[in-house]
Scaffold this motif. Structure first.
Motif, short mmCIF file in Angstrom:
data_model
loop_
_atom_site.label_atom_id
_atom_site.label_comp_id
_atom_site.label_asym_id
_atom_site.label_seq_id
_atom_site.Cartn_x
_atom_site.Cartn_y
_atom_site.Cartn_z
N GLN A 41 60.87 10.74 18.29
CA GLN A 41 61.46 10.38 19.58
C GLN A 41 60.41 10.36 20.69
O GLN A 41 60.46 9.51 21.58
N ASP A 42 59.47 11.31 20.64
CA ASP A 42 58.42 11.36 21.65
C ASP A 42 57.62 10.06 21.66
O ASP A 42 57.28 9.52 22.72
N PHE A 43 57.31 9.58 20.46
CA PHE A 43 56.52 8.34 20.36
C PHE A 43 57.33 7.13 20.79
O PHE A 43 56.82 6.24 21.47
N ILE A 44 58.60 7.07 20.40
CA ILE A 44 59.44 5.92 20.75
C ILE A 44 59.57 5.80 22.26
O ILE A 44 59.43 4.71 22.82
N VAL A 45 59.84 6.93 22.92
CA VAL A 45 59.93 6.92 24.39
C VAL A 45 58.63 6.41 25.00
O VAL A 45 58.62 5.55 25.88
#
Length: 520
Positions: free
Chosen positions: A257-261
């Motif tokens: 999720q950190d990377f997607i954001v």
């Protein structure tokens, strides 16, 4: 001559009852045909389906929309499994005339040759009665378009009405309207296709238009808002498939999720530069030669993304202050912070490089994000229940926040209310890329706040003040810091929330408080 004029000329030229067969198509249209003889009128004396199809084919050739040598009427596509019914799209238009030799050498009983499937450009479906449009679109035309091998194929539905329905299909995704402005939010495919809002017959793209559309999209270094469609549910379905398929193999250094954001915020920053006229084309792309055999990026790709990161940091300080991914200089080369994380970045770039976020028509991505990336077990355990977007939108319209007002959601979750408030306040100015710095959201769930960041980015801007905080016991202060003194009647006056002993600890006040019902 336009299509309407061609229709009239056809009706005047071919009157009464006559037979339409492959010989008729050969003599009058110069196209290939497999159709059996059919009368021009049905038993009720109305135009038959064959007449409607013949008139359309004759007219598109008359107005020089498509080269006749690339058109095949009643094209038969054998089904793969034994005993299943073959597909018979009313019309197929091929990319060039090389299809003829391939077709002539095909035995017509085995599966459709891969070379022919790759050459399909447009599939068409005709009906004599417009009331049969649903099945024609969602089954017959959709299935025919599904035979194509490649990134994009186009479709045209026409019937006894003058206007048509233009669709397209990208990869394995569902068909959708060719014109993004015609797409509706909806639960079912037929709702999304918006079949009552047809396309003007004169707006049918030409053969060259379709070919250029494919050529332009293949050149990823020349993409912008004119070439790219808005993101949709299929985009996120593909993202989810990519994660489920590859996440264990890639072995990321932190939560995906950190990377997607971060990566999608990078894309929004890239799109904003084009929107503001700072450059003509997007930089969020990777060319085939830039992806090495081991899955990592070349130095040219890394330099482009590195520069984009440096520019994005200035606008999205909150998201990029402590980035999940970065490149560092090692001599003349750029090296990724974690090698496998770059593979995930490249996967996201490949999924989104032919899409645009800022021009999307859909406002329901907050729900899509949560449903795709939030565990149902965690939702239940944490008692996380999110208000449906239509209800959020209705509440925001009733509250009617204004430009000069600060808006706070003290239990923000994924920031549905703040996202819709932003779109409401700036509904006529989203093209001007306004800032969301008047929005404030607080929640205790770190994972949810990451999704909230993405939600706000996708809905227009990522510069809202969102913080992981228990807003019942802690508050944002006037000076922008957060109080380290317990927020209770021992320290604060209950009437105006000012601090009893220290004005520096006065709590920030807002014009609008809006949050999840029934609590808000």
């Amino acid at each position: 001559m336009n299509m309407i004029e061609a229709y009239k000329q056809f009706d005047e030229k071919f009157t009464g009852i006559f037979t339409i067969d492959k010989e008729w198509y050969k003599i009058n249209c110069g196209v290939y045909s497999n159709n059996k003889p059919e009368n021009s009128l049905n038993k009720s004396g109305k135009y038959s389906e064959e007449y409607i199809r013949a008139r359309f084919i004759w007219s598109i050739i008359k107005v020089k929309k498509y080269p006749k040598e690339n058109i095949f009427v009643e094209f038969n596509i054998p089904k793969g499994s034994e005993g299943s019914k073959s597909l018979d799209p009313d019309v197929v238009v091929f990319k060039d005339d090389s299809w003829i030799n391939i077709y002539d050498n095909w035995d017509k009983t085995s599966a459709l040759p891969e070379e022919l499937r790759k050459l399909m450009l447009v599939a068409m479906e005709a009906k004599s009665n417009h009331k049969r449009v649903e099945n024609a679109l969602t089954k017959q035309l959709s299935d025919a378009m599904g035979s194509y091998i490649g990134e994009q194929i186009f479709g045209i539905y026409f019937d006894d009405l003058v206007d048509v329905i233009l669709v397209k299909k990208e990869g394995t995704n569902s068909i959708k309207r060719y014109n993004p402005s015609k797409i509706l939010d909806g639960e079912t495919l037929i709702e999304k296709l918006n079949i009552t809002n047809r396309d003007n017959i004169e707006s049918i793209p030409s053969f060259e238009d379709y070919i250029n559309n494919i050529i332009v999209k293949d050149n990823v270094s020349k993409l912008n808002f004119e070439t790219n469609d808005g993101i949709d549910e299929d985009t996120f379905s593909n993202l989810l498939s990519f994660i489920n398929r590859d996440i264990d193999r890639i072995s990321l250094s932190r939560n995906e999720q950190d990377f997607i954001v971060e990566f999608l915020t990078l894309k929004v920053a890239d799109e904003k530069e084009v929107k503001r006229g700072k450059k003509k084309y997007f930089d969020f792309y990777i060319e085939k030669h830039e992806k090495k055999e081991d899955g990592f990026g070349s130095q040219s790709f890394r330099k482009r993304i590195y520069d984009l990161y440096e520019r994005a940091k200035k606008e999205y300080k909150t998201i990029f202050t402590h980035p999940a991914f970065w490149y560092t200089n090692k001599g003349a080369d750029l090296i990724p912070s974690v090698a496998n994380d770059e593979i995930f970045l490249i996967g996201i770039v490949e999924l989104f490089q032919k899409k645009s976020i800022l021009d999307t028509q859909n406002t329901n991505f907050n729900q899509i994000i949560f449903n795709n990336f939030g565990s149902s077990v965690e939702k239940a355990k944490e008692k996380q229940f999110f208000t449906p977007v239509p209800i959020v939108d209705s509440i925001i319209k009733m509250v009617n926040p204004q430009k000069n007002e600060t808006i706070c959601d003290p239990c923000s979750g994924i920031c549905d209310f703040l996202a819709m408030a932003f779109r409401h306040v700036y509904k006529n100015e989203l093209e001007n890329l306004p800032s969301a710095d008047m929005l404030y959201g607080f929640d205790i769930d770190q994972k949810i706040m990451k999704l909230a960041e993405l939600n706000l980015v996708l809905n227009g801007d990522g510069n809202a003040e969102i913080k992981i905080m228990d807003s019942l016991s802690n508050k944002l202060l006037d000076d922008g810091t957060y109080n380290d003194v317990k927020f209770d009647v021992n320290n604060y006056y209950k009437d105006d929330w000012t601090h009893k002993n220290d004005k520096q600890r006065n709590v920030k006040q807002y014009n609008v408080i809006v949050t999840n019902p029934p609590f808000g």
